[in-house]
Design a protein around this motif. Structure first.
Motif, mmCIF file in Angstrom:
data_model
loop_
_atom_site.group_PDB
_atom_site.id
_atom_site.type_symbol
_atom_site.label_atom_id
_atom_site.label_comp_id
_atom_site.label_asym_id
_atom_site.label_seq_id
_atom_site.Cartn_x
_atom_site.Cartn_y
_atom_site.Cartn_z
ATOM 1 N N ASP A 188 -12.952 40.082 -75.387
ATOM 2 C CA ASP A 188 -13.916 39.318 -74.593
ATOM 3 C C ASP A 188 -14.884 38.555 -75.491
ATOM 4 O O ASP A 188 -15.945 38.144 -75.048
ATOM 5 C CB ASP A 188 -14.690 40.242 -73.647
ATOM 6 C CG ASP A 188 -15.418 41.355 -74.376
ATOM 7 O OD1 ASP A 188 -16.582 41.605 -74.048
ATOM 8 O OD2 ASP A 188 -14.817 41.987 -75.249
ATOM 9 N N PHE B 5 -18.309 42.845 -69.445
ATOM 10 C CA PHE B 5 -17.814 44.208 -69.611
ATOM 11 C C PHE B 5 -18.946 45.236 -69.621
ATOM 12 O O PHE B 5 -18.698 46.429 -69.522
ATOM 13 C CB PHE B 5 -16.999 44.322 -70.902
ATOM 14 C CG PHE B 5 -15.659 43.660 -70.820
ATOM 15 C CD1 PHE B 5 -14.517 44.396 -70.546
ATOM 16 C CD2 PHE B 5 -15.527 42.292 -71.000
ATOM 17 C CE1 PHE B 5 -13.274 43.797 -70.467
ATOM 18 C CE2 PHE B 5 -14.290 41.677 -70.918
ATOM 19 C CZ PHE B 5 -13.160 42.426 -70.648
ATOM 20 N N ILE C 292 -8.384 37.356 -68.580
ATOM 21 C CA ILE C 292 -8.612 38.501 -69.446
ATOM 22 C C ILE C 292 -7.334 38.845 -70.209
ATOM 23 O O ILE C 292 -6.260 38.944 -69.617
ATOM 24 C CB ILE C 292 -9.070 39.727 -68.618
ATOM 25 C CG1 ILE C 292 -10.373 39.413 -67.864
ATOM 26 C CG2 ILE C 292 -9.232 40.953 -69.494
ATOM 27 C CD1 ILE C 292 -11.557 39.158 -68.752
ATOM 28 N N TYR D 256 -11.961 45.679 -67.536
ATOM 29 C CA TYR D 256 -12.477 44.676 -66.610
ATOM 30 C C TYR D 256 -12.547 45.223 -65.192
ATOM 31 O O TYR D 256 -13.568 45.100 -64.508
ATOM 32 C CB TYR D 256 -11.577 43.439 -66.663
ATOM 33 C CG TYR D 256 -11.818 42.419 -65.577
ATOM 34 C CD1 TYR D 256 -12.808 41.458 -65.711
ATOM 35 C CD2 TYR D 256 -11.041 42.411 -64.418
ATOM 36 C CE1 TYR D 256 -13.034 40.521 -64.711
ATOM 37 C CE2 TYR D 256 -11.252 41.481 -63.427
ATOM 38 C CZ TYR D 256 -12.252 40.532 -63.572
ATOM 39 O OH TYR D 256 -12.460 39.608 -62.575
#
Length: 309
Positions: free
Chosen positions: A74, A195, A217, A225
């Motif tokens: 992320d 997150f 993602i 997630y």
């Protein structure tokens, strides 16, 4: 050996700084992005500051602990660069047709009337006009994204004004109101690491609109997630989830958007949600860009998920 000595020297030179200073320091940030995985960890006995976890092989020194965790998928730097460069082909100028088609199902929780104001979460929202649409219907909308430029563009393009800004635990929460004095509920745009969301920061929600989020993602991070979303949804809350199915693109590229099969939806959500398949649509004839990208099929699949607990 020389590489290890260099790493040790780097760490010692920054140990005198706080964790926040480390994240803010430009040299450190660049080094960490390229080489390390870093996250906050509860202080251990005898340490005045939080420890940090780094991917540096067997390195361990006072206040620092070595792990073999991968760089987080992320990391927002690539997305920030896409926004700066205007490479946001995922953005739609009009309200999403799946949202229009299934909006009532998203809101009909069998408890209150669908028209009754709901608290709706839009994860990884970008500057989607879907938020303005839902707000205009009287709902309390919260969008969250890791790129502040997305918030800035949304505010400008939707004619919003910031009526309040708060910062908490690494999040910036912007309370927005229409600049023309529109009397609908204010909406919130939250800037920060999705997150790490939790109820103490953004509250809880009765509905979630997920189009372009799960599919963005990296597959190894999907469970994290889903756990983040589940933590802020109330019992009985509904998710209107839109995913895609396609073969590898040119050059073997898998995404984003990444394929999410029905089996994967079941594996990710089946424990906590009732899953209903609403629609599977072949989009090749409508969106020829996917054929140009090397796909011989491209399906868009819509699910309605209802949280059991």
């Amino acid at each position: 050996m020389e590489a290890k000595k260099s790493m040790m020297k780097f760490v010692r030179s920054f140990l005198s700084k706080s964790f926040a200073e480390l994240r803010a320091h430009s040299l450190c940030r660049g080094f960490l992005r390229r080489n390390l995985h870093i996250r906050a960890q509860a202080p251990s006995s005898g340490l005045a500051r939080g420890a940090a976890v780094l991917t540096v092989g067997a390195l361990t020194t006072a206040g620092w602990i070595a792990t073999k965790e991968p760089v987080r998928s992320d990391d927002m730097e690539p997305w920030e660069q896409r926004w700066i460069g205007g490479e946001i082909g995922f953005h739609m100028e009009d309200v999403n047709y799946c949202l229009l088609q299934f909006f009532r199902q998203l809101l009909d929780d069998s408890i209150s009337a669908p028209e009754f104001p709901k608290r709706i979460l839009v994860p990884l929202c970008g500057k989607t006009v879907d938020m303005a649409f839902m707000q205009s219907r009287g709902h309390k909308v919260t969008g969250i994204d890791g790129v502040r430029l997305a918030a800035e563009q949304y505010i400008t393009e939707q004619g919003m004004k910031v009526i309040q800004t708060t910062k908490q635990d690494g999040f910036e929460v912007l309370e927005l109101q229409h600049g023309n004095g529109h009397t609908s509920f204010p909406m919130r745009f939250v800037v920060g690491d999705f997150f790490r969301i939790r109820p103490s920061v953004i509250g809880t929600f009765e509905a979630c609109w997920d189009r372009g989020s799960l599919v963005a993602i990296d597959p190894p991070s999907r469970k994290e997630y889903v756990a983040a979303i589940t933590a802020v949804l109330e019992k009985g809350a509904r998710i209107l989830l839109v995913v895609v199915e396609h073969p590898p693109m040119q050059g073997g590229k898998l995404g984003p958007p990444f394929t999410v099969t029905g089996e994967e939806v079941e594996a990710l959500y089946g424990k906590d949600y009732q899953i209903e398949l609403l629609q599977r649509e072949d989009r090749m004839g409508v969106e020829p860009r996917w054929r140009q990208a090397g796909c011989d099929y491209y399906n868009e699949v819509t699910y309605l998920l209802t949280k059991r607990r």
